[in-house]
Design a protein around this motif. Structure first.
Motif, PDB file in Angstrom:
ATOM      1  N   GLU A  55     -20.331  23.932  21.428  1.00  0.00           N
ATOM      2  CA  GLU A  55     -19.462  22.960  22.175  1.00  0.00           C
ATOM      3  C   GLU A  55     -19.277  21.811  21.098  1.00  0.00           C
ATOM      4  O   GLU A  55     -18.064  21.566  20.955  1.00  0.00           O
ATOM      5  CB  GLU A  55     -20.075  22.465  23.498  1.00  0.00           C
ATOM      6  N   LEU A  56     -20.383  21.299  20.503  1.00  0.00           N
ATOM      7  CA  LEU A  56     -20.164  20.062  19.611  1.00  0.00           C
ATOM      8  C   LEU A  56     -19.439  20.361  18.218  1.00  0.00           C
ATOM      9  O   LEU A  56     -18.831  19.234  17.923  1.00  0.00           O
ATOM     10  CB  LEU A  56     -21.326  19.509  19.458  1.00  0.00           C
ATOM     11  N   MET A  57     -19.783  21.507  17.499  1.00  0.00           N
ATOM     12  CA  MET A  57     -19.331  21.447  16.367  1.00  0.00           C
ATOM     13  C   MET A  57     -17.715  21.488  15.930  1.00  0.00           C
ATOM     14  O   MET A  57     -17.315  20.524  15.309  1.00  0.00           O
ATOM     15  CB  MET A  57     -19.603  22.807  15.507  1.00  0.00           C
ATOM     16  N   GLU A 109     -15.527  11.331   2.003  1.00  0.00           N
ATOM     17  CA  GLU A 109     -16.112   9.967   1.140  1.00  0.00           C
ATOM     18  C   GLU A 109     -17.737  10.162   1.271  1.00  0.00           C
ATOM     19  O   GLU A 109     -18.132   9.245   0.653  1.00  0.00           O
ATOM     20  CB  GLU A 109     -15.623   8.748   1.592  1.00  0.00           C
ATOM     21  N   GLU A 110     -18.166  10.950   2.068  1.00  0.00           N
ATOM     22  CA  GLU A 110     -19.610  10.995   2.078  1.00  0.00           C
ATOM     23  C   GLU A 110     -20.420   9.647   2.788  1.00  0.00           C
ATOM     24  O   GLU A 110     -21.425   9.389   2.379  1.00  0.00           O
ATOM     25  CB  GLU A 110     -20.463  11.445   0.735  1.00  0.00           C
ATOM     26  N   SER A 111     -19.448   8.979   3.431  1.00  0.00           N
ATOM     27  CA  SER A 111     -19.876   7.914   4.183  1.00  0.00           C
ATOM     28  C   SER A 111     -20.112   8.013   5.720  1.00  0.00           C
ATOM     29  O   SER A 111     -20.771   7.236   6.308  1.00  0.00           O
ATOM     30  CB  SER A 111     -18.862   6.731   4.044  1.00  0.00           C
ATOM     31  N   LEU A 112     -19.765   9.166   6.387  1.00  0.00           N
ATOM     32  CA  LEU A 112     -20.087   9.329   7.863  1.00  0.00           C
ATOM     33  C   LEU A 112     -20.902  10.831   7.947  1.00  0.00           C
ATOM     34  O   LEU A 112     -20.228  11.883   7.030  1.00  0.00           O
ATOM     35  CB  LEU A 112     -18.828   9.548   8.691  1.00  0.00           C
ATOM     36  N   CYS A 113     -21.713  11.101   8.290  1.00  0.00           N
ATOM     37  CA  CYS A 113     -22.342  12.461   8.614  1.00  0.00           C
ATOM     38  C   CYS A 113     -22.835  12.446  10.081  1.00  0.00           C
ATOM     39  O   CYS A 113     -23.258  11.613  10.634  1.00  0.00           O
ATOM     40  CB  CYS A 113     -23.446  12.567   7.768  1.00  0.00           C
ATOM     41  N   VAL A 114     -22.519  13.581  10.595  1.00  0.00           N
ATOM     42  CA  VAL A 114     -22.852  14.034  12.002  1.00  0.00           C
ATOM     43  C   VAL A 114     -23.975  15.222  12.048  1.00  0.00           C
ATOM     44  O   VAL A 114     -23.430  16.032  11.443  1.00  0.00           O
ATOM     45  CB  VAL A 114     -21.720  14.230  12.882  1.00  0.00           C
ATOM     46  N   MET A 115     -25.008  15.092  12.309  1.00  0.00           N
ATOM     47  CA  MET A 115     -25.931  16.163  12.429  1.00  0.00           C
ATOM     48  C   MET A 115     -25.977  16.611  13.998  1.00  0.00           C
ATOM     49  O   MET A 115     -26.237  15.929  14.785  1.00  0.00           O
ATOM     50  CB  MET A 115     -27.506  15.584  12.105  1.00  0.00           C
ATOM     51  N   VAL A 116     -25.664  17.928  14.203  1.00  0.00           N
ATOM     52  CA  VAL A 116     -25.797  18.606  15.444  1.00  0.00           C
ATOM     53  C   VAL A 116     -27.081  19.059  15.570  1.00  0.00           C
ATOM     54  O   VAL A 116     -27.427  19.991  14.768  1.00  0.00           O
ATOM     55  CB  VAL A 116     -24.509  19.527  15.542  1.00  0.00           C
ATOM     56  N   ASN A 117     -27.517  19.070  16.700  1.00  0.00           N
ATOM     57  CA  ASN A 117     -28.920  19.436  17.110  1.00  0.00           C
ATOM     58  C   ASN A 117     -30.083  19.095  16.317  1.00  0.00           C
ATOM     59  O   ASN A 117     -30.815  20.095  15.931  1.00  0.00           O
ATOM     60  CB  ASN A 117     -28.970  21.199  17.364  1.00  0.00           C
ATOM     61  N   GLU A 118     -30.173  17.934  15.833  1.00  0.00           N
ATOM     62  CA  GLU A 118     -31.315  17.400  15.148  1.00  0.00           C
ATOM     63  C   GLU A 118     -32.258  17.007  16.365  1.00  0.00           C
ATOM     64  O   GLU A 118     -32.547  18.064  17.277  1.00  0.00           O
ATOM     65  CB  GLU A 118     -30.947  16.061  14.615  1.00  0.00           C
ATOM     66  N   GLU A 119     -32.890  15.945  16.481  1.00  0.00           N
ATOM     67  CA  GLU A 119     -33.689  15.755  17.651  1.00  0.00           C
ATOM     68  C   GLU A 119     -33.015  15.631  18.905  1.00  0.00           C
ATOM     69  O   GLU A 119     -33.420  15.937  20.088  1.00  0.00           O
ATOM     70  CB  GLU A 119     -34.696  14.343  17.129  1.00  0.00           C
ATOM     71  N   ASP A 120     -31.805  14.998  18.762  1.00  0.00           N
ATOM     72  CA  ASP A 120     -30.898  14.710  19.581  1.00  0.00           C
ATOM     73  C   ASP A 120     -29.517  15.653  19.569  1.00  0.00           C
ATOM     74  O   ASP A 120     -29.590  16.070  18.376  1.00  0.00           O
ATOM     75  CB  ASP A 120     -30.363  13.473  20.047  1.00  0.00           C
ATOM     76  N   HIS A 121     -28.637  16.069  20.523  1.00  0.00           N
ATOM     77  CA  HIS A 121     -27.753  16.814  20.392  1.00  0.00           C
ATOM     78  C   HIS A 121     -26.804  16.362  19.124  1.00  0.00           C
ATOM     79  O   HIS A 121     -26.341  17.031  18.185  1.00  0.00           O
ATOM     80  CB  HIS A 121     -26.912  16.936  21.567  1.00  0.00           C
TER      81      HIS A 121
END
Ligand SMILES: [Zn+2]
Ligand SMILES: [Zn+2]
Lengths: 371, 210
Positions: A55-57, A109-121
């Motif tokens: 759903e999130l990616m 720019e490598e200034s924003l990153c979103v991790m999906v399914n780390e400790e939180d979704h």
């Protein structure tokens, strides 16, 4: 092929600059968010984890600032790639350990990153060079608002944004900065700072190394409390405290330079001597000595353009970068790495003029050195 | 003057805090001050700027055993409350048991926050500045009627979109630090009231619904 080829070149990364970046190397703000109807990743069965991931990616990749960036499932990455991302502070060490059902999206720019399914979704972070906490917050706040127009996130009017661990509950915000504090360490004042900052509900810890040791005189300051304070209040508090630490660090350097110039010159000169002439060197020793090289640039023992070179060495001497950039071997042992590291350092520093106290004028030449 | 903690040695460290209109002072011997971690001058240079926090520091010292996030409710015991909530419930959605939550300190899903809410509050008290959310609210969620959460003791509704701290608040904070610096506590208490009033009137980040 390594993920390094898709990231900004090291030479570019080492030239990034920001306000107060002599002492505040970088600023980061991250937000934790979750989907309301699925269990948190750590408690989810594979099926639910995949549901959240699928759903999130696509949603995350479609967000304005992230379009055209990099999106990777963790399972597609080699251990070396993951380690590279950790060394660049793009994903957390915890996230690097994840496989199927986890991923990350990084903007160009490598200034924003979103991790999906780390400790939180979702763990969304904004990273900037120098002291730019307010700008980092503004960027991640905007991304979060855009995200929330696309997906419902778990929120309660009472507790705020709901997170897997109650330590992140409420705003879900972690505001942090990476500080280089050789002056306070040499003046033996850093313990007092850590204690004082701790009393304000903030944490200071060594960025590298275990327990209380802080390799490379590098520290991270961050907020601990996320509930009962608004995001701007937290950002403001961190900024204020960091400005004060900055002032203490500047004073410590000034006082060392005034009272014990010879001690300082000795530290920097020896650091240069070892880095430029060793034939095997650990990453730990390298970090500590590169810190003194930064200090040498800051106080004028080395020409200002040396800073980018030291930045670059700081990055390329870390294990994964070292291996990717300078070795054809599949895997290097620790001893092989130490030899390779010294080769790289000798080569890069061969063309550098040695630290010269006469650059500082009369202060340096007189040098009684009070110890 | 004797140390207020050990009541034995001579007090050499003197601290002052402002609680409402009151100035309170604390006199400690060097040993006790060190033990409480308040001996260093650098620490107080930092603390002075953030007056709210120096209050917490002193609160923590004056009410030992409590996190002292809020010095106005001193010494509320933690243990009995947790015990009362330990009734072995389970989250109907994700299956997380109360025992597991207590063991790991983590929750299984967003529903867990409703199931373990009561036990959670005592944990949150020691962990955070407050037990209610202050800050960003998703669009359209601010005024949701009949929110499922128990909203007892809800004195202030969570604020709307966070507002940046206006510049005059910064000036007030500086004035406050300065007043404390020259030990003019009467002036400091007045400035402090002004800050409170500004926060209440909605210019501060906690305003909004007020
Ligand atoms: Zn005592
Ligand atoms: Zn649950």
């Amino acid at each position: 092929m390594s993920i390094l080829e898709h990231l900004a070149p090291v030479s570019e990364v080492s030239h990034r600059t920001g306000p107060h970046d002599k002492i505040v190397l970088s600023s980061r703000v991250r937000l934790a968010r979750n989907l309301p109807r699925l269990p948190f990743p750590g408690h989810a069965k594979r099926g639910d984890r995949m549901k959240a991931y699928e759903e999130l990616m696509p949603v995350v990749q479609g967000l304005g600032p992230l379009q055209g960036g990099m999106a990777e499932p963790m399972e597609r990455l080699s251990n070396l790639d993951k380690q590279l991302l950790v060394e660049r502070h793009i994903v957390s060490r915890e996230h690097a350990a994840k496989g199927t059902g986890s991923g990350f999206v990084l903007n160009r720019e490598e200034s924003l990153c979103v991790m999906v399914n780390e400790e939180d979704h979702l763990r969304m972070q904004s990273l900037r060079p120098g002291l730019q906490l307010a700008a980092a917050w503004a960027a991640i706040d905007a991304l979060d608002t855009e995200l929330q127009a696309e997906v419902d996130v778990a929120f309660s009017p009472r507790y705020g944004f709901l997170t897997a661990c109650p330590t992140n509950l409420g705003t879900g915000i972690r505001v942090s900065a990476m500080l280089h504090l050789p002056g306070l360490v040499l003046a033996e004042q850093v313990g007092q700072i850590i204690q004082a900052v701790g009393k304000l509900g903030l944490a200071v810890r060594g960025l590298y190394g275990e327990g209380t040791e802080a390799l490379g005189n590098l520290f991270q300051v961050s907020n601990q409390m996320t509930l009962g304070e608004s995001e701007p209040e937290i950002v403001e508090k961190l900024s204020k405290v960091i400005l004060q630490i900055l002032e203490h660090e500047e004073n410590a350097r000034k006082s060392l330079l005034g009272k014990k110039p010879r001690t300082l010159f000795n530290h920097v000169g020896r650091a240069y001597g070892i880095l430029a002439n060793s034939h095997t060197i650990s990453s730990k020793e390298t970090l500590n000595l590169l810190s003194l090289m930064w200090l040498g640039v800051d106080i004028g023992l080395l020409p200002p353009e040396t800073r980018a070179l030291v930045n670059e060495l700081f990055l390329v001497t870390q294990p994964a970068h070292l291996q990717c950039l300078f070795s054809n071997k599949e895997k290097l042992g620790a001893e092989e790495r130490d030899v390779l590291r010294s080769d790289v350092l000798r080569d890069r520093l061969a063309r550098l003029e040695r630290p010269d106290h006469r650059r500082l004028g009369p202060l340096g030449t007189e040098g009684p050195g009070s110890d | 003057m004797e140390c207020q903690v050990c009541k034995q040695r001579e007090a050499t460290v003197h601290l002052t805090q402002i609680v409402d209109d009151d100035t309170r002072s604390l006199d400690l011997c060097e040993g006790c001050a060190k033990q409480k971690g308040v001996s260093d001058p650098v620490g107080f240079a930092l603390g002075d700027l953030l007056q709210d926090d120096i209050t917490s520091v002193l609160g923590a010292i004056m009410a030992p055993g409590k996190g002292a996030k809020d010095p106005k409710e001193p010494g509320e015991p933690k243990e009995p409350r947790e015990a009362k909530d330990a009734k072995g419930g389970q989250c109907g959605r994700c299956g997380m048991s109360h025992a597991e939550f207590k063991k790991t300190g983590r929750l299984g899903c967003s529903e867990c926050y409703r199931v373990f809410g009561e036990a959670l509050d005592s944990v949150l008290k020691g962990m955070h500045k407050g037990v209610r959310h202050v800050g960003k609210v998703p669009a359209g969620k601010a005024q949701e009627p009949g929110a499922p959460e128990p909203v007892a003791e809800a004195k202030d509704q969570p604020a709307g979109v966070p507002t940046p701290i206006p510049p005059d608040m910064e000036q007030l904070a500086r004035d406050l630090a300065e007043a404390v610096g020259r030990e003019d506590f009467e002036a400091a208490a007045k400035i402090r009231d002004a800050i409170r009033a500004a926060k209440k009137s909605g210019t501060g980040a906690k305003g909004g619904a007020a």
